[in-house]
Design an enzyme around this catalytic site. Structure first.
Site, PDB file in Angstrom:
ATOM      1  N   ASP A  73       0.880  -1.160   0.000  1.00 16.84           N
ATOM      2  CA  ASP A  73       0.000   0.000   0.000  1.00 16.84           C
ATOM      3  C   ASP A  73       0.919   1.211   0.000  1.00 16.84           C
ATOM      4  O   ASP A  73       1.874   1.273   0.779  1.00 16.84           O
ATOM      5  CB  ASP A  73      -0.951   0.032   1.195  1.00 16.84           C
ATOM      6  CG  ASP A  73      -2.091   1.011   0.906  1.00 16.84           C
ATOM      7  OD1 ASP A  73      -2.850   0.755  -0.053  1.00 16.84           O
ATOM      8  OD2 ASP A  73      -2.208   2.034   1.592  1.00 16.84           O
ATOM      9  N   ARG A 189       9.527   1.917  -2.308  1.00 15.94           N
ATOM     10  CA  ARG A 189       9.279   0.471  -2.354  1.00 15.94           C
ATOM     11  C   ARG A 189      10.576  -0.287  -2.095  1.00 15.94           C
ATOM     12  O   ARG A 189      10.612  -1.294  -1.389  1.00 15.94           O
ATOM     13  CB  ARG A 189       8.710   0.140  -3.748  1.00 15.94           C
ATOM     14  CG  ARG A 189       7.929  -1.130  -3.830  1.00 15.94           C
ATOM     15  CD  ARG A 189       6.990  -1.121  -5.010  1.00 15.94           C
ATOM     16  NE  ARG A 189       5.830  -0.262  -4.770  1.00 15.94           N
ATOM     17  CZ  ARG A 189       5.621   0.903  -5.382  1.00 15.94           C
ATOM     18  NH1 ARG A 189       6.456   1.366  -6.267  1.00 15.94           N
ATOM     19  NH2 ARG A 189       4.549   1.602  -5.079  1.00 15.94           N
TER      20      ARG A 189
HETATM   21  P1  IMP Z   1      -2.831   1.820  -3.475  1.00 17.37           P
HETATM   22  O1  IMP Z   1      -1.608   1.409  -2.711  1.00 17.37           O
HETATM   23  O2  IMP Z   1      -3.405   0.709  -4.274  1.00 17.37           O
HETATM   24  O3  IMP Z   1      -3.833   2.513  -2.602  1.00 17.37           O
HETATM   25  O4  IMP Z   1      -2.378   2.857  -4.594  1.00 17.37           O
HETATM   26  C1  IMP Z   1      -1.372   3.749  -4.342  1.00 17.37           C
HETATM   27  C2  IMP Z   1      -1.301   4.816  -5.410  1.00 17.37           C
HETATM   28  O5  IMP Z   1      -0.207   5.668  -5.080  1.00 17.37           O
HETATM   29  C3  IMP Z   1      -1.004   4.260  -6.773  1.00 17.37           C
HETATM   30  O6  IMP Z   1      -2.140   4.074  -7.547  1.00 17.37           O
HETATM   31  C4  IMP Z   1      -0.115   5.341  -7.379  1.00 17.37           C
HETATM   32  O7  IMP Z   1      -0.877   6.292  -7.991  1.00 17.37           O
HETATM   33  C5  IMP Z   1       0.541   5.989  -6.201  1.00 17.37           C
HETATM   34  N1  IMP Z   1       1.902   5.461  -6.111  1.00 17.37           N
HETATM   35  C6  IMP Z   1       2.384   4.572  -5.213  1.00 17.37           C
HETATM   36  N2  IMP Z   1       3.651   4.283  -5.477  1.00 17.37           N
HETATM   37  C7  IMP Z   1       3.972   4.999  -6.577  1.00 17.37           C
HETATM   38  C8  IMP Z   1       5.180   5.086  -7.360  1.00 17.37           C
HETATM   39  O8  IMP Z   1       6.203   4.428  -7.128  1.00 17.37           O
HETATM   40  N3  IMP Z   1       5.116   5.930  -8.398  1.00 17.37           N
HETATM   41  C9  IMP Z   1       4.016   6.656  -8.705  1.00 17.37           C
HETATM   42  N4  IMP Z   1       2.878   6.587  -8.050  1.00 17.37           N
HETATM   43  C10 IMP Z   1       2.859   5.754  -6.977  1.00 17.37           C
END
Ligand code: IMP
Length: 200
Positions: A73, A189
Site C-alpha cells: 500500500d 518500495r
Molecule cells: P494503493 O496502494 O493501491 O492505494 O495505490 C497507491 C497509489 O499511489 C497508486 O495508484 C499510485 O498512484 C501511487 N503510487 C504509489 N507508489 C507509486 C510510485 O512508485 N510511483 C508513482 N505513483 C505511486
C-alpha cells in the site's frame, strides 16, 4: 516468524506498475504468482493508514489463494496539502484510474493553497508499506519512504501514477524521466523491500 525461506509468493495487487516493480525486486529464483493469472478483484481499502490497507490486502489475497502473499500500500504525501492525497492517492485518479486527472487535481489543490507555488519548493514524499502474510495467519509489515518535491511541470513517460511530478531529493529528473532500473533502486518500495529481503 516462519524460519523457512519463501520459495513461492502471490503478489496481491491489481496495479501493473507496482507488479512490475515488485517482481523486479524479488529474487529471480522465486516462483511468482499474480493477478495476471488469477484475476481476483481487489478488496475495498477501508483502512485509514497505509499499514491497515497493506495488511488488509495481504490477508485478503492470502485467504483467496491459500498462498503466502505480498501486498503493497503506497501513496504520495504533499506537505502543503496537509499530506493529501496520502492513502487516497489512487482515489484521486477516479474510477478509471486516470492519473492525468489525479495530477491535475494535485496542481489545482496546490494552487488553491499558494498561487505562487511554482517558484517554491513543494515538499512531498512517497510512502510504501509492504506486508507478507502467511496462510497460518502470521504476518510482517515494513515501511519505506523517499523525500522529494513536486515538479511544476509533468515530465517523463516512464513509470506510473504520480511518477511524472515527483523529483526525489538530490536529483533533477522526475521519476517519470528516470531510467526505471534507477528508480527501482532508490524509491520508497525499495527501502521497504530491503527490510523484508531476508525472508526470500
Ligand atoms: P494503493 O496502494 O493501491 O492505494 O495505490 C497507491 C497509489 O499511489 C497508486 O495508484 C499510485 O498512484 C501511487 N503510487 C504509489 N507508489 C507509486 C510510485 O512508485 N510511483 C508513482 N505513483 C505511486
Amino acid at each position: 516468524m516462519p524460519k523457512q525461506k519463501i520459495d513461492q509468493i502471490f503478489i496481491g495487487s491489481n496495479n501493473k506498475g507496482k507488479l512490475k516493480e515488485i517482481a523486479n525486486l524479488l529474487p529471480k529464483s522465486l516462483k511468482i504468482y499474480s493477478n495476471l493469472d488469477y484475476k481476483i478483484p481487489s478488496p475495498k481499502e477501508t483502512g485509514t493508514t497505509f499499514e491497515q490497507n497493506s495488511l488488509l490486502k495481504a490477508k485478503y489475497f492470502s485467504k483467496k489463494t491459500k498462498k503466502i502473499c505480498l501486498s503493497d500500500d503506497s501513496g504520495i504525501e504533499i506537505d502543503i496539502l496537509d499530506k493529501a492525497p496520502g492513502v487516497y492517492s489512487a482515489d484521486w485518479s477516479g474510477k478509471k484510474r486516470n492519473f492525468n486527472q489525479a495530477i491535475k487535481k494535485v496542481y489545482r489543490e496546490i494552487s488553491k493553497k499558494d498561487k505562487d507555488w511554482k517558484k517554491k519548493k513543494i515538499k512531498a514524499r512517497f510512502i510504501c508499506v509492504l506486508t507478507i502474510f502467511w496462510p497460518n495467519g502470521k504476518f510482517i509489515i515494513r515501511s519505506g519512504k523517499i523525500e522529494g518535491r513536486i515538479s511544476n511541470l509533468k515530465r517523463g513517460k516512464n513509470g506510473f501514477g504520480y511518477d511524472p511530478i515527483f523529483i526525489p531529493h538530490g536529483k533533477r529528473q522526475t521519476f517519470g524521466e528516470m531510467d526505471q532500473q534507477k528508480k527501482y533502486r532508490l524509491d520508497h518500495r525499495f527501502v521497504a523491500f530491503t527490510k523484508i529481503r531476508k525472508f526470500f
